[in-house]
Motif scaffolding. Sequence first.
Motif, PDB file in Angstrom:
ATOM      1  N   THR A 135       0.883  -1.182   0.112  1.00 41.09           N
ATOM      2  CA  THR A 135       0.150  -0.148  -0.058  1.00 41.09           C
ATOM      3  C   THR A 135       0.661   1.365  -0.231  1.00 41.09           C
ATOM      4  O   THR A 135       0.157   2.390  -0.271  1.00 41.09           O
ATOM      5  CB  THR A 135      -0.888   0.097   1.347  1.00 41.09           C
ATOM      6  OG1 THR A 135      -0.198  -0.154   2.338  1.00 41.09           O
ATOM      7  CG2 THR A 135      -1.939  -0.985   1.212  1.00 41.09           C
ATOM      8  N   GLY A 136       2.053   1.222   0.583  1.00 41.24           N
ATOM      9  CA  GLY A 136       2.813   2.706   0.723  1.00 41.24           C
ATOM     10  C   GLY A 136       2.544   3.147   1.853  1.00 41.24           C
ATOM     11  O   GLY A 136       3.020   4.452   2.158  1.00 41.24           O
ATOM     12  N   TYR A 137       1.683   2.675   2.811  1.00 43.28           N
ATOM     13  CA  TYR A 137       1.657   3.342   4.008  1.00 43.28           C
ATOM     14  C   TYR A 137       2.939   3.078   5.070  1.00 43.28           C
ATOM     15  O   TYR A 137       3.456   2.074   4.898  1.00 43.28           O
ATOM     16  CB  TYR A 137       0.460   2.706   4.859  1.00 43.28           C
ATOM     17  CG  TYR A 137      -0.992   2.972   4.299  1.00 43.28           C
ATOM     18  CD1 TYR A 137      -1.445   4.327   4.390  1.00 43.28           C
ATOM     19  CD2 TYR A 137      -1.801   1.993   3.832  1.00 43.28           C
ATOM     20  CE1 TYR A 137      -2.519   4.480   3.905  1.00 43.28           C
ATOM     21  CE2 TYR A 137      -3.160   2.186   3.231  1.00 43.28           C
ATOM     22  CZ  TYR A 137      -3.677   3.620   3.408  1.00 43.28           C
ATOM     23  OH  TYR A 137      -4.712   3.906   2.927  1.00 43.28           O
ATOM     24  N   SER A 138       3.138   4.194   5.737  1.00 39.69           N
ATOM     25  CA  SER A 138       3.998   4.054   6.775  1.00 39.69           C
ATOM     26  C   SER A 138       3.555   3.194   7.977  1.00 39.69           C
ATOM     27  O   SER A 138       2.488   2.935   8.016  1.00 39.69           O
ATOM     28  CB  SER A 138       4.495   5.424   7.310  1.00 39.69           C
ATOM     29  OG  SER A 138       3.530   6.060   8.119  1.00 39.69           O
ATOM     30  N   GLN A 139       4.468   2.803   8.980  1.00 43.64           N
ATOM     31  CA  GLN A 139       3.960   1.983   9.995  1.00 43.64           C
ATOM     32  C   GLN A 139       2.890   2.965  10.812  1.00 43.64           C
ATOM     33  O   GLN A 139       1.939   2.359  11.236  1.00 43.64           O
ATOM     34  CB  GLN A 139       5.045   1.572  10.881  1.00 43.64           C
ATOM     35  CG  GLN A 139       4.706   0.543  12.129  1.00 43.64           C
ATOM     36  CD  GLN A 139       4.084  -0.742  11.578  1.00 43.64           C
ATOM     37  OE1 GLN A 139       4.456  -1.049  10.556  1.00 43.64           O
ATOM     38  NE2 GLN A 139       3.072  -1.217  12.254  1.00 43.64           N
ATOM     39  N   GLU A 140       3.066   4.016  11.213  1.00 42.27           N
ATOM     40  CA  GLU A 140       2.303   5.233  11.701  1.00 42.27           C
ATOM     41  C   GLU A 140       0.847   5.293  11.266  1.00 42.27           C
ATOM     42  O   GLU A 140       0.015   5.306  11.694  1.00 42.27           O
ATOM     43  CB  GLU A 140       3.070   6.409  11.853  1.00 42.27           C
ATOM     44  CG  GLU A 140       4.315   6.436  12.783  1.00 42.27           C
ATOM     45  CD  GLU A 140       5.391   5.819  12.031  1.00 42.27           C
ATOM     46  OE1 GLU A 140       5.525   5.896  10.655  1.00 42.27           O
ATOM     47  OE2 GLU A 140       6.587   5.231  12.672  1.00 42.27           O
ATOM     48  N   ALA A 189      -4.575   4.678  -0.360  1.00 43.86           N
ATOM     49  CA  ALA A 189      -3.436   4.262  -0.097  1.00 43.86           C
ATOM     50  C   ALA A 189      -2.331   5.200  -0.879  1.00 43.86           C
ATOM     51  O   ALA A 189      -2.526   5.462  -2.102  1.00 43.86           O
ATOM     52  CB  ALA A 189      -3.203   2.741  -0.737  1.00 43.86           C
ATOM     53  N   PRO A 190      -1.304   5.455  -0.294  1.00 43.16           N
ATOM     54  CA  PRO A 190      -0.274   6.742  -0.795  1.00 43.16           C
ATOM     55  C   PRO A 190       0.384   5.816  -2.111  1.00 43.16           C
ATOM     56  O   PRO A 190       0.362   6.798  -2.957  1.00 43.16           O
ATOM     57  CB  PRO A 190       0.713   6.681   0.246  1.00 43.16           C
ATOM     58  CG  PRO A 190       0.370   6.218   1.582  1.00 43.16           C
ATOM     59  CD  PRO A 190      -0.828   5.069   1.160  1.00 43.16           C
ATOM     60  N   GLN A 191       0.663   4.753  -2.239  1.00 38.51           N
ATOM     61  CA  GLN A 191       1.388   3.943  -3.635  1.00 38.51           C
ATOM     62  C   GLN A 191       1.384   2.859  -3.390  1.00 38.51           C
ATOM     63  O   GLN A 191       1.967   2.142  -2.898  1.00 38.51           O
ATOM     64  CB  GLN A 191       2.732   4.660  -3.474  1.00 38.51           C
ATOM     65  CG  GLN A 191       3.705   4.076  -4.657  1.00 38.51           C
ATOM     66  CD  GLN A 191       4.432   4.730  -5.512  1.00 38.51           C
ATOM     67  OE1 GLN A 191       4.677   6.059  -4.987  1.00 38.51           O
ATOM     68  NE2 GLN A 191       4.652   4.557  -6.632  1.00 38.51           N
ATOM     69  N   LEU A 192       0.403   2.181  -4.286  1.00 39.55           N
ATOM     70  CA  LEU A 192      -0.029   0.836  -4.327  1.00 39.55           C
ATOM     71  C   LEU A 192       1.408   0.354  -5.275  1.00 39.55           C
ATOM     72  O   LEU A 192       1.612   0.962  -6.239  1.00 39.55           O
ATOM     73  CB  LEU A 192      -1.292   0.559  -5.087  1.00 39.55           C
ATOM     74  CG  LEU A 192      -2.543   0.809  -4.280  1.00 39.55           C
ATOM     75  CD1 LEU A 192      -3.704   0.896  -5.305  1.00 39.55           C
ATOM     76  CD2 LEU A 192      -2.499   0.012  -3.171  1.00 39.55           C
ATOM     77  N   ASN A 193       2.084  -0.693  -4.579  1.00 40.19           N
ATOM     78  CA  ASN A 193       3.263  -1.180  -5.443  1.00 40.19           C
ATOM     79  C   ASN A 193       3.168  -1.682  -6.792  1.00 40.19           C
ATOM     80  O   ASN A 193       2.112  -2.432  -6.829  1.00 40.19           O
ATOM     81  CB  ASN A 193       3.908  -2.311  -4.434  1.00 40.19           C
ATOM     82  CG  ASN A 193       5.327  -2.476  -4.650  1.00 40.19           C
ATOM     83  OD1 ASN A 193       5.356  -2.771  -5.952  1.00 40.19           O
ATOM     84  ND2 ASN A 193       5.931  -2.513  -3.598  1.00 40.19           N
TER      85      ASN A 193
END
Length: 117
Positions: A40-45, A64-68
Amino acid sequence: MVKHRIFTTSVSSVYPLYVAKAERKGREKDEVDQIIRWLTGYSQEELEAHLQDKTDFETFFAIAPQLNPNRALIKGVICGVRVEDIEDPTMREIRYLDKLVDELARGKKLETILRTS
């Protein structure tokens, strides 16, 4: 068209099942988190915030910030359906995640799961 029930299900309600499945096979929660972040590109936070906020699957993948881009390399059958043949984009993303967690639980190396060379 009626939405599938999984779209409105919170990620936080399924997440413990992903973790439990992995842990039963000797894997760790951190590895599940790494898979979700890779996809998803999410950070852990950000991931933890979505779990706490009870974000539904449809929203979780939509924002999602950046789908791989390598997620298209995920192939195989999950719940009796080939993931590469799923037409609905949101359902495909959900099944990609299911497939990656399955691969983790089956003992595959994280590098292989994350489609790295």
